[in-house]
Motif scaffolding. Structure first.
Motif, PDB file in Angstrom:
ATOM      1  N   LYS A  15       0.820  -1.210   0.000  1.00 19.70           N
ATOM      2  CA  LYS A  15       0.000   0.000   0.000  1.00 19.70           C
ATOM      3  C   LYS A  15       0.851   1.255   0.000  1.00 19.70           C
ATOM      4  O   LYS A  15       0.543   2.226  -0.708  1.00 19.70           O
ATOM      5  N   PRO A  26      -1.922  14.975   9.076  1.00 19.87           N
ATOM      6  CA  PRO A  26      -3.283  14.428   9.093  1.00 19.87           C
ATOM      7  C   PRO A  26      -4.267  15.461   9.614  1.00 19.87           C
ATOM      8  O   PRO A  26      -3.872  16.514  10.143  1.00 19.87           O
ATOM      9  N   ARG A  49     -16.242   8.152   1.283  1.00 15.08           N
ATOM     10  CA  ARG A  49     -14.958   7.457   1.180  1.00 15.08           C
ATOM     11  C   ARG A  49     -13.818   8.369   1.640  1.00 15.08           C
ATOM     12  O   ARG A  49     -12.895   7.924   2.344  1.00 15.08           O
ATOM     13  N   GLN A 101     -13.781   8.412   5.363  1.00 15.60           N
ATOM     14  CA  GLN A 101     -13.299   7.128   5.869  1.00 15.60           C
ATOM     15  C   GLN A 101     -11.766   7.085   5.846  1.00 15.60           C
ATOM     16  O   GLN A 101     -11.121   6.679   6.817  1.00 15.60           O
ATOM     17  N   VAL A 102     -11.174   7.507   4.731  1.00 11.52           N
ATOM     18  CA  VAL A 102      -9.713   7.501   4.611  1.00 11.52           C
ATOM     19  C   VAL A 102      -9.098   8.489   5.596  1.00 11.52           C
ATOM     20  O   VAL A 102      -8.073   8.198   6.244  1.00 11.52           O
ATOM     21  N   ARG A 155     -10.147   9.381   8.467  1.00 13.00           N
ATOM     22  CA  ARG A 155     -10.219   8.840   9.830  1.00 13.00           C
ATOM     23  C   ARG A 155      -9.186   7.745  10.093  1.00 13.00           C
ATOM     24  O   ARG A 155      -8.968   7.370  11.246  1.00 13.00           O
ATOM     25  N   GLU A 156      -8.556   7.250   9.028  1.00 11.74           N
ATOM     26  CA  GLU A 156      -7.500   6.253   9.206  1.00 11.74           C
ATOM     27  C   GLU A 156      -6.170   6.889   9.603  1.00 11.74           C
ATOM     28  O   GLU A 156      -5.197   6.175   9.881  1.00 11.74           O
ATOM     29  N   GLY A 157      -6.104   8.228   9.613  1.00  7.22           N
ATOM     30  CA  GLY A 157      -4.925   8.914  10.109  1.00  7.22           C
ATOM     31  C   GLY A 157      -3.893   9.300   9.065  1.00  7.22           C
ATOM     32  O   GLY A 157      -2.791   9.731   9.415  1.00  7.22           O
ATOM     33  N   TRP A 158      -4.212   9.199   7.784  1.00  7.97           N
ATOM     34  CA  TRP A 158      -3.273   9.569   6.738  1.00  7.97           C
ATOM     35  C   TRP A 158      -3.114  11.082   6.664  1.00  7.97           C
ATOM     36  O   TRP A 158      -4.014  11.832   7.036  1.00  7.97           O
ATOM     37  N   ILE A 211      -4.222  11.196   1.726  1.00  9.59           N
ATOM     38  CA  ILE A 211      -5.666  11.069   1.494  1.00  9.59           C
ATOM     39  C   ILE A 211      -5.963  11.301   0.013  1.00  9.59           C
ATOM     40  O   ILE A 211      -6.693  10.530  -0.626  1.00  9.59           O
ATOM     41  N   HIS A 265      -5.072   8.486  -2.213  1.00  6.84           N
ATOM     42  CA  HIS A 265      -6.038   7.374  -2.220  1.00  6.84           C
ATOM     43  C   HIS A 265      -7.066   7.517  -3.353  1.00  6.84           C
ATOM     44  O   HIS A 265      -7.943   6.663  -3.493  1.00  6.84           O
TER      45      HIS A 265
END
Length: 444
Positions: free
Chosen positions: A279, A317, A337, A340-341, A343-346, A351, A354
């Motif tokens: 990833k 982030p 979406r 969501q991304v 909130r994953e901390g990127w 982001i 993605h």
């Protein structure tokens, strides 16, 4: 064809890839914008992956500024596909052609000539054009939607009638008797609509599939009706399985209302894979491609999340306070979406990498991430297949073919070889020559 197999199309736009900065990627010749040889290489790579068709969008004008990003459209789709046709054997050739700014005779002639040239592999993505800048290139203004779609119906019907005006057994070509063709079987169509008309006939005999296949990429009720009556393939833009499933069913229902078998219409969801060894590698590839444009996209990402975001935060982030305040915009289906991304901390840069503001879903990771995404959608009945937009064509198509395709094949959801030679074969589309006899209200 096997019902359980997904069908794949490959998006070909310019000579670089679907990311506007693909022209700067390592290994890419920056002059590929005008290279038909590059387009042929990409088409041959897709054919090696047993893709059913190439899909070439079109826009009759310039869509964006040229400071950092290349136009996303090939120089001219029909010329491009004519070159590709001579260098490929099986892959279908689908080009966009506007019903708004073309006469039906011209469209019928070009697409059937391509169909004959390619031995039955041509498809026409019949669309209306609604952009004032495009209209200005033809010295016109955009007509209201009802008129544009009425003209589209008339144009498609006249084109199909012209395709059938040279009957299938009209060409005798008997050198001994000297009879070239039977003139009684090559007749004018004399169709007159409200907006377009043609006398005919079209002096082109049938191809191995009879005549080109119709595709559609329009939306709304007018687009549904157009696709339901004529299309064998729908090029879609959807972002969730639920949305895709609903749209696919709507098109199937439209086909049923038109008196057709709903299985005749295939629904293709878009996918824009970001593939790397893992990833992080996949994200780094997209970060590099977005080097010059990421900062300018931060405000738009903010609008998607109902936040004020500043480019100065690009490599950080979202803060806890920002995450608590964030909510997906109801005006952009990609927003959920994006949140969501986030909130994953990127970081904001990651982001964006993605693909959260790309035109289609972007699975990120190794080849299995893309294969998993495609299988999930396919198994859920969200689509009949995908049209795949590769970020950088020069290496990305080969990566998809060499890494993703074998996974789909091993899972039993994608064929290992072509099961026919024409585009109709690849789509499982029924034979048709001339107008569809099921039409209840052809143009008078």
């Amino acid at each position: 064809m096997t019902k359980s197999h997904m069908i794949l199309g490959m998006h070909l736009g310019n000579g670089y890839g679907s990311q506007g900065s693909a022209w700067r990627a390592p290994g890419v010749d920056p002059a590929n914008y005008t290279s038909f040889d590059a387009q042929i290489r990409y088409a041959q790579a897709a054919e090696r992956g047993k893709f059913a068709f190439l899909f070439l969008p079109d826009f009759p004008g310039l869509q964006s500024g040229l400071n950092h990003e290349a136009p996303q459209i090939t120089l001219e789709p029909m010329m491009t596909l004519a070159a590709i046709a001579r260098a490929t054997e099986r892959i279908g050739l689908v080009a966009t052609g506007s019903t708004t700014f073309n006469e039906p005779f011209n469209l019928a002639r070009q697409f059937k000539a391509l169909d004959v040239m390619s031995h039955g592999r041509a498809g026409w993505n019949a669309v209306t054009t609604s952009d004032p800048a495009a209209a200005a290139n033809f010295g016109q203004a955009i007509a209201p939607r009802p008129q544009r779609y009425q003209r589209a119906h008339e144009t498609i019907q006249i084109a199909q009638a012209l395709w059938g005006s040279w009957q299938q057994n009209a060409w005798i070509k008997d050198q001994e008797t000297g009879r070239f063709a039977d003139p009684d079987k090559i007749q004018p169509i004399n169709l007159q609509g409200e907006y377009v008309a043609s006398r005919g006939p079209l002096p082109i005999p049938p191809s191995e599939q009879g005549q080109p296949v119709i595709f559609s990429a329009g939306g709304g009720e007018n687009g549904l009706e157009l696709a339901g009556r004529y299309a064998s393939g729908v090029i879609a833009a959807v972002f969730t399985i639920e949305e895709a499933r609903n749209q696919r069913q709507a098109y199937r229902d439209a086909a049923r209302r038109a008196g057709r078998n709903p299985d005749e219409i295939k629904f293709f969801a878009g996918v824009m894979p970001a593939i790397g060894k893992n990833k992080r590698a996949a994200l780094d590839r997209r970060v590099q491609l977005g080097e010059l444009t990421a900062a300018s996209r931060v405000p738009y990402l903010g609008s998607m999340l109902n936040l004020h975001l500043d480019a100065g935060q690009l490599d950080e982030p979202l803060t806890p306070a920002q995450l608590q305040a964030a909510s997906p915009s109801p005006f952009d289906p990609r927003s959920a979406r994006a949140l969501q991304v986030a909130r994953e901390g990127w970081t904001i840069r990651d982001i964006l990498a993605h693909g959260v503001i790309d035109y289609h879903p972007t699975p990120v990771g190794d080849a299995s991430a893309t294969a998993d995404h495609m299988q999930e959608w396919f198994d859920a009945g969200a689509c009949d297949g995908f049209w795949v937009s590769i970020d950088v064509n020069e290496d990305g198509i080969d990566t998809f073919v060499d890494e993703v395709v074998p996974l789909l094949q091993d899972r039993g959801i994608y064929h290992r070889d072509y099961e026919g030679s024409t585009l109709r074969d690849h789509l499982g589309a029924p034979a048709q020559y001339g107008l569809d006899i099921r039409l209840t209200d052809p143009v008078a």
